[in-house]
Design a protein around this motif. Structure first.
Motif, PDB file in Angstrom:
ATOM      1  N   UNK A  56       0.888  -1.078  -0.066  1.00 56.46           N
ATOM      2  CA  UNK A  56      -0.150  -0.011   0.093  1.00 56.46           C
ATOM      3  C   UNK A  56       0.852   1.316  -0.050  1.00 56.46           C
ATOM      4  N   UNK A  57       1.861   1.230   0.820  1.00 57.50           N
ATOM      5  CA  UNK A  57       2.661   2.466   0.912  1.00 57.50           C
ATOM      6  C   UNK A  57       3.343   2.822  -0.770  1.00 57.50           C
ATOM      7  N   UNK A  58       3.910   1.531  -1.284  1.00 56.33           N
ATOM      8  CA  UNK A  58       4.798   1.813  -2.358  1.00 56.33           C
ATOM      9  C   UNK A  58       3.794   2.334  -3.378  1.00 56.33           C
ATOM     10  N   UNK A  59       2.595   1.524  -3.520  1.00 54.13           N
ATOM     11  CA  UNK A  59       1.538   1.945  -4.497  1.00 54.13           C
ATOM     12  C   UNK A  59       0.807   3.478  -4.283  1.00 54.13           C
ATOM     13  N   UNK A  60       1.025   3.767  -3.086  1.00 52.69           N
ATOM     14  CA  UNK A  60       0.491   5.219  -2.603  1.00 52.69           C
ATOM     15  C   UNK A  60      -1.037   5.280  -3.438  1.00 52.69           C
ATOM     16  N   UNK A  61      -1.784   4.315  -3.186  1.00 51.12           N
ATOM     17  CA  UNK A  61      -3.214   4.654  -4.003  1.00 51.12           C
ATOM     18  C   UNK A  61      -4.137   3.765  -3.136  1.00 51.12           C
ATOM     19  N   UNK A  62      -5.409   3.952  -3.314  1.00 51.32           N
ATOM     20  CA  UNK A  62      -6.511   3.292  -2.423  1.00 51.32           C
ATOM     21  C   UNK A  62      -6.656   1.884  -3.010  1.00 51.32           C
ATOM     22  N   UNK A  63      -6.825   0.969  -1.856  1.00 51.95           N
ATOM     23  CA  UNK A  63      -7.132  -0.693  -2.034  1.00 51.95           C
ATOM     24  C   UNK A  63      -8.196  -0.983  -1.182  1.00 51.95           C
ATOM     25  N   UNK A  64      -9.181  -1.805  -2.000  1.00 48.98           N
ATOM     26  CA  UNK A  64      -9.771  -2.579  -1.201  1.00 48.98           C
ATOM     27  C   UNK A  64      -9.384  -3.822  -0.659  1.00 48.98           C
ATOM     28  N   UNK A  65     -10.083  -4.739   0.371  1.00 49.37           N
ATOM     29  CA  UNK A  65      -9.465  -5.628   1.037  1.00 49.37           C
ATOM     30  C   UNK A  65      -9.129  -6.963  -0.356  1.00 49.37           C
ATOM     31  N   UNK A  66     -10.183  -7.280  -1.125  1.00 49.12           N
ATOM     32  CA  UNK A  66     -10.063  -7.915  -2.435  1.00 49.12           C
ATOM     33  C   UNK A  66      -8.801  -7.663  -3.085  1.00 49.12           C
ATOM     34  N   UNK A  67      -8.666  -6.223  -3.545  1.00 53.91           N
ATOM     35  CA  UNK A  67      -7.529  -5.743  -4.513  1.00 53.91           C
ATOM     36  C   UNK A  67      -6.220  -6.320  -3.632  1.00 53.91           C
ATOM     37  N   UNK A  68      -6.136  -5.986  -2.328  1.00 51.37           N
ATOM     38  CA  UNK A  68      -4.889  -6.567  -1.639  1.00 51.37           C
ATOM     39  C   UNK A  68      -4.724  -8.239  -1.778  1.00 51.37           C
ATOM     40  N   UNK A  69      -5.929  -8.807  -1.500  1.00 51.76           N
ATOM     41  CA  UNK A  69      -5.821 -10.465  -1.539  1.00 51.76           C
ATOM     42  C   UNK A  69      -5.330 -10.804  -2.951  1.00 51.76           C
ATOM     43  N   UNK A  70      -5.855 -10.065  -4.025  1.00 52.05           N
ATOM     44  CA  UNK A  70      -5.402 -10.283  -5.443  1.00 52.05           C
ATOM     45  C   UNK A  70      -3.971  -9.972  -5.599  1.00 52.05           C
ATOM     46  N   UNK A  71      -3.664  -8.880  -5.126  1.00 55.90           N
ATOM     47  CA  UNK A  71      -2.387  -8.445  -5.360  1.00 55.90           C
ATOM     48  C   UNK A  71      -1.129  -9.362  -4.614  1.00 55.90           C
ATOM     49  N   UNK A  73      -2.089 -12.644  -3.906  1.00 52.79           N
ATOM     50  CA  UNK A  73      -2.372 -13.992  -3.934  1.00 52.79           C
ATOM     51  C   UNK A  73      -1.235 -14.885  -4.562  1.00 52.79           C
ATOM     52  N   UNK A  74      -1.321 -16.198  -4.239  1.00 50.32           N
ATOM     53  CA  UNK A  74      -2.262 -16.924  -3.196  1.00 50.32           C
ATOM     54  C   UNK A  74      -1.645 -16.781  -1.549  1.00 50.32           C
ATOM     55  N   UNK A  75      -0.969 -15.942  -1.142  1.00 54.00           N
ATOM     56  CA  UNK A  75      -0.356 -16.068   0.037  1.00 54.00           C
ATOM     57  C   UNK A  75      -1.384 -15.882   1.330  1.00 54.00           C
ATOM     58  N   UNK A  76      -2.165 -14.959   1.173  1.00 53.93           N
ATOM     59  CA  UNK A  76      -2.971 -14.743   2.189  1.00 53.93           C
ATOM     60  C   UNK A  76      -4.441 -14.902   1.919  1.00 53.93           C
ATOM     61  N   UNK A  77      -5.401 -15.323   3.007  1.00 49.95           N
ATOM     62  CA  UNK A  77      -6.902 -15.314   2.765  1.00 49.95           C
ATOM     63  C   UNK A  77      -7.334 -13.936   3.043  1.00 49.95           C
ATOM     64  N   UNK A  78      -8.713 -13.649   2.806  1.00 50.91           N
ATOM     65  CA  UNK A  78      -9.421 -12.474   3.005  1.00 50.91           C
ATOM     66  C   UNK A  78      -9.362 -12.172   4.290  1.00 50.91           C
ATOM     67  N   UNK A  79      -9.625 -13.023   5.397  1.00 56.44           N
ATOM     68  CA  UNK A  79      -9.593 -12.596   6.574  1.00 56.44           C
ATOM     69  C   UNK A  79      -8.484 -12.123   7.292  1.00 56.44           C
ATOM     70  N   UNK A  80      -7.296 -12.803   6.962  1.00 57.41           N
ATOM     71  CA  UNK A  80      -5.945 -12.247   7.308  1.00 57.41           C
ATOM     72  C   UNK A  80      -5.647 -10.753   6.958  1.00 57.41           C
ATOM     73  N   UNK A  81      -5.887 -10.673   5.690  1.00 63.50           N
ATOM     74  CA  UNK A  81      -5.788  -9.215   5.063  1.00 63.50           C
ATOM     75  C   UNK A  81      -6.663  -8.244   5.803  1.00 63.50           C
ATOM     76  N   UNK A  82      -7.850  -8.661   5.969  1.00 65.83           N
ATOM     77  CA  UNK A  82      -9.059  -7.771   6.584  1.00 65.83           C
ATOM     78  C   UNK A  82      -8.172  -7.231   7.997  1.00 65.83           C
ATOM     79  N   UNK A  83      -7.942  -8.297   8.657  1.00 68.39           N
ATOM     80  CA  UNK A  83      -7.426  -7.972  10.060  1.00 68.39           C
ATOM     81  C   UNK A  83      -6.236  -7.299   9.869  1.00 68.39           C
ATOM     82  N   UNK A  84      -5.245  -7.571   9.186  1.00 61.17           N
ATOM     83  CA  UNK A  84      -3.973  -6.691   9.001  1.00 61.17           C
ATOM     84  C   UNK A  84      -4.159  -5.357   8.534  1.00 61.17           C
ATOM     85  N   UNK A  85      -5.034  -5.098   7.715  1.00 61.06           N
ATOM     86  CA  UNK A  85      -5.428  -3.705   7.163  1.00 61.06           C
ATOM     87  C   UNK A  85      -6.016  -2.778   8.256  1.00 61.06           C
ATOM     88  N   UNK A  86      -6.900  -3.497   9.064  1.00 63.69           N
ATOM     89  CA  UNK A  86      -7.429  -2.889  10.164  1.00 63.69           C
ATOM     90  C   UNK A  86      -6.288  -2.590  11.267  1.00 63.69           C
TER      91      UNK A  86
END
Length: 173
Positions: A56-71, A73-86
């Protein structure tokens, strides 16, 4: 939730300077100026928090949870990404805004994003000029080498010269 970072120490004051005025000194645990700091390395593989923060810091643009999951992928599931973003939002690294329903958009806190100073811009402009001059010089050298190669290819080959020399020697004898 991750623990909050300790507050930064206030800057120390230098008691006397060459002009007799007090100058604030950076505390010993303060980050070094950007020019002296080494380039930030990529995060370790498997460290979800640092990988997501780096993305997120290097891209410096807004991301949604699914955008991060896809970027990532396949490393982290949605729940992990959501909790890390929060968690990153709670620690102040990211900001967020509700978009549709419970969905949120996350982006880096712009107050903490490094901006380019006027001195850095001047230095980059000078580097660009140097690179353009180097490129022009290299192109001129390449053109000279191409001309030299064309002359060498237009000249007769060694075996043709040997044959002509043999004929000339035979005619002279």
């Amino acid at each position: 939730a991750p623990p909050a970072a300790p507050p930064a120490a206030p800057p120390r004051k230098k008691s006397t300077g060459s002009t007799g005025t007090e100058k604030p000194l950076a505390p010993s645990n303060a980050p070094k100026p950007a020019a002296a700091a080494p380039a930030k390395k990529a995060p370790k593989a498997g460290d979800a928090r640092s990988e997501i923060e780096h993305l997120l810091v290097t891209a410096n643009r807004p991301y949604g949870v699914m955008d991060v999951v896809q970027a990532l992928a396949p490393k982290y599931e949605k729940g992990v990404v959501q909790s890390m973003l929060d968690g990153l939002e709670l620690s102040g690294v990211l900001r967020s805004k509700a978009v549709i329903g419970a969905q949120k958009a996350y982006w880096p806190d712009q107050a903490k994003v490094k901006t380019t100073s006027a001195a850095e811009m001047r230095e980059m402009t000078m580097d660009l000029r140097d690179a353009v001059a180097d490129t022009k010089e290299a192109e001129q050298e390449a053109a000279a080498l191409e001309r030299q190669t064309a002359r060498a290819l237009a000249a007769p080959a060694n075996d043709a010269l040997d044959a002509a020399l043999a004929e000339a020697e035979a005619a002279a004898a």
